[in-house]
Design a protein around this motif. Structure first.
Motif, mmCIF file in Angstrom:
data_model
loop_
_atom_site.group_PDB
_atom_site.id
_atom_site.type_symbol
_atom_site.label_atom_id
_atom_site.label_comp_id
_atom_site.label_asym_id
_atom_site.label_seq_id
_atom_site.Cartn_x
_atom_site.Cartn_y
_atom_site.Cartn_z
ATOM 1 N N LEU A 18 -18.089 34.127 -38.482
ATOM 2 C CA LEU A 18 -17.895 34.229 -39.924
ATOM 3 C C LEU A 18 -19.135 33.812 -40.698
ATOM 4 O O LEU A 18 -19.146 33.830 -41.927
ATOM 5 N N GLY A 19 -20.168 33.442 -39.979
ATOM 6 C CA GLY A 19 -21.406 32.999 -40.606
ATOM 7 C C GLY A 19 -22.075 31.970 -39.730
ATOM 8 O O GLY A 19 -21.493 31.489 -38.753
ATOM 9 N N ALA A 20 -23.303 31.626 -40.056
ATOM 10 C CA ALA A 20 -24.032 30.628 -39.279
ATOM 11 C C ALA A 20 -25.182 30.092 -40.114
ATOM 12 O O ALA A 20 -25.651 30.751 -41.045
ATOM 13 N N GLY A 21 -25.627 28.903 -39.773
ATOM 14 C CA GLY A 21 -26.757 28.316 -40.477
ATOM 15 C C GLY A 21 -27.682 27.586 -39.530
ATOM 16 O O GLY A 21 -27.246 27.091 -38.481
ATOM 17 N N LEU A 22 -28.946 27.551 -39.875
ATOM 18 C CA LEU A 22 -29.913 26.717 -39.177
ATOM 19 C C LEU A 22 -30.160 25.505 -40.071
ATOM 20 O O LEU A 22 -30.563 25.661 -41.229
ATOM 21 N N ILE A 23 -29.903 24.322 -39.564
ATOM 22 C CA ILE A 23 -30.001 23.117 -40.391
ATOM 23 C C ILE A 23 -31.074 22.172 -39.852
ATOM 24 O O ILE A 23 -31.388 22.166 -38.660
ATOM 25 N N SER A 24 -31.631 21.380 -40.769
ATOM 26 C CA SER A 24 -32.718 20.475 -40.390
ATOM 27 C C SER A 24 -32.212 19.165 -39.818
ATOM 28 O O SER A 24 -32.911 18.485 -39.062
ATOM 29 N N SER A 25 -30.983 18.779 -40.194
ATOM 30 C CA SER A 25 -30.394 17.547 -39.690
ATOM 31 C C SER A 25 -28.880 17.651 -39.786
ATOM 32 O O SER A 25 -28.354 18.656 -40.273
ATOM 33 N N GLU A 26 -28.182 16.625 -39.337
ATOM 34 C CA GLU A 26 -26.723 16.648 -39.345
ATOM 35 C C GLU A 26 -26.180 15.467 -40.142
ATOM 36 O O GLU A 26 -25.363 14.698 -39.652
ATOM 37 N N ASP A 27 -26.615 15.360 -41.390
ATOM 38 C CA ASP A 27 -26.154 14.295 -42.265
ATOM 39 C C ASP A 27 -25.299 14.876 -43.393
ATOM 40 O O ASP A 27 -25.118 16.095 -43.503
ATOM 41 N N THR A 28 -24.772 14.015 -44.238
ATOM 42 C CA THR A 28 -23.863 14.439 -45.302
ATOM 43 C C THR A 28 -24.501 15.442 -46.254
ATOM 44 O O THR A 28 -23.895 16.473 -46.587
ATOM 45 N N LYS A 29 -25.712 15.166 -46.698
ATOM 46 C CA LYS A 29 -26.393 16.047 -47.646
ATOM 47 C C LYS A 29 -26.564 17.453 -47.079
ATOM 48 O O LYS A 29 -26.339 18.458 -47.771
ATOM 49 N N THR A 30 -26.953 17.525 -45.818
ATOM 50 C CA THR A 30 -27.162 18.828 -45.177
ATOM 51 C C THR A 30 -25.853 19.588 -45.033
ATOM 52 O O THR A 30 -25.791 20.802 -45.281
ATOM 53 N N PHE A 31 -24.797 18.888 -44.626
ATOM 54 C CA PHE A 31 -23.498 19.542 -44.470
ATOM 55 C C PHE A 31 -22.964 20.040 -45.809
ATOM 56 O O PHE A 31 -22.319 21.097 -45.874
ATOM 57 N N VAL A 32 -23.188 19.300 -46.892
ATOM 58 C CA VAL A 32 -22.767 19.753 -48.220
ATOM 59 C C VAL A 32 -23.444 21.073 -48.556
ATOM 60 O O VAL A 32 -22.802 22.037 -49.009
#
Length: 301
Positions: A18-32
């Motif tokens: 349903l979608g995907a993302g590449l994220i720089s970290s796994e903290d609250t700000k990134t998840f938001v």
């Protein structure tokens, strides 16, 4: 960068992206950012149900971004920690493990589970176990008895997400650069679309023969694709030996007890379902709530 897929289930029971993302970290700000961006891409359509591991940051963000969604923890990840957290107890192998698994999988109501949980804690003197206390504080996020009223397409774990990660392992790896990733991501999506198109063609071109005279079976054949219809037929096969027994008759509601053999992991066990049948509108409701959770009924309907 961590690859974060959003995985769902289509009308054939296949895992879909349903979608995907590449994220720089796994903290609250990134998840938001990740969840809000994904929601925007989904035209603001909020998922009714979400399954994740017990990540604290993710739990907090889901409550903020998806307040209407039912959030569930992966049951496998929780129960996989049982040997580590309780294995040192002298009665672990002789009673605790069996009792815990039975209470998690066999209880069919919130009240029944809470009574069994209290019995477990008292019998084995587990009042000071911090891990069990933390689990109790979040019962509504992982205990099946608390989650039967929501459609989960049969899922209780993040296995589909992990399977999706394994699927992408055939296309990308840790050293894939960003340009190659985009190309390979597109190839992976094309493969998923091809699998769904093949299943669509099979369902529209191949008719599965009935195994009974039940009008319910015919109705589900009209509604469901072949893969899901085969699950219905398995349910119909399983009800042949069921022997409903009238438990009580209260005004316009008859309550029956129905013994059923169910398979949990590698074990097969007998479970009693409670079925309420309304004489007024000829509807039935089973305590297993398989229709609510998986989208198909059992013989008790």
């Amino acid at each position: 960068m961590p690859f974060a897929p959003f995985v769902g289930v289509n009308h054939h029971g296949q895992s879909i992206l349903l979608g995907a993302g590449l994220i720089s970290s796994e903290d609250t700000k990134t998840f938001v950012w990740l969840f809000q961006t994904w929601l925007k891409c989904m035209d603001g359509i909020v998922p009714r149900a979400i399954i994740t591991d017990q990540d604290r940051a993710m739990k907090n963000v889901i409550a903020i971004v998806f307040p209407q969604s039912r959030h569930r923890f992966c049951l496998w990840h929780i129960l996989n920690k049982v040997p580590e957290k309780l294995g040192s107890h002298s009665l672990y192998k002789s009673g605790i493990k069996t009792a815990l698994m039975k209470y998690v999988y066999d209880t069919q109501s919130v009240e029944e589970f809470e009574n069994c949980w209290e019995q477990l804690i008292t019998t084995y003197n587990l009042h000071k176990n911090a891990w069990l206390k933390s689990l109790y504080d979040e019962l509504e996020h992982w205990v099946p008895a608390f989650l039967r009223d929501i459609f989960w397409t049969g899922m209780s774990t993040t296995q589909r997400s992990e399977s999706m990660n394994a699927f992408f392992d055939g296309y990308v790896h840790a050293k894939t650069n960003l340009k190659e990733f985009v190309d390979q991501f597109d190839n992976a999506l094309k493969k998923k679309i091809e699998n769904e198109t093949t299943a669509d063609f099979h369902s529209f071109s191949v008719s599965i023969s009935y195994i009974s005279r039940s009008p319910i079976e015919k109705r589900f054949q009209d509604l469901y694709m072949n893969a899901k219809f085969r699950e219905i037929q398995q349910q119909i096969t399983d009800i042949i030996d069921m022997d409903p027994k009238l438990f009580k008759h209260d005004e316009k509601i008859k309550t029956y007890h129905v013994e059923d053999e169910v398979r949990v992991e590698e074990f097969t066990k007998s479970v009693t379902h409670y079925v309420d049948f309304s004489e007024e509108d000829t509807t039935a409701k089973c305590s297993c709530e398989l229709f609510q959770m998986r989208g198909y009924c059992v013989g008790t309907f």
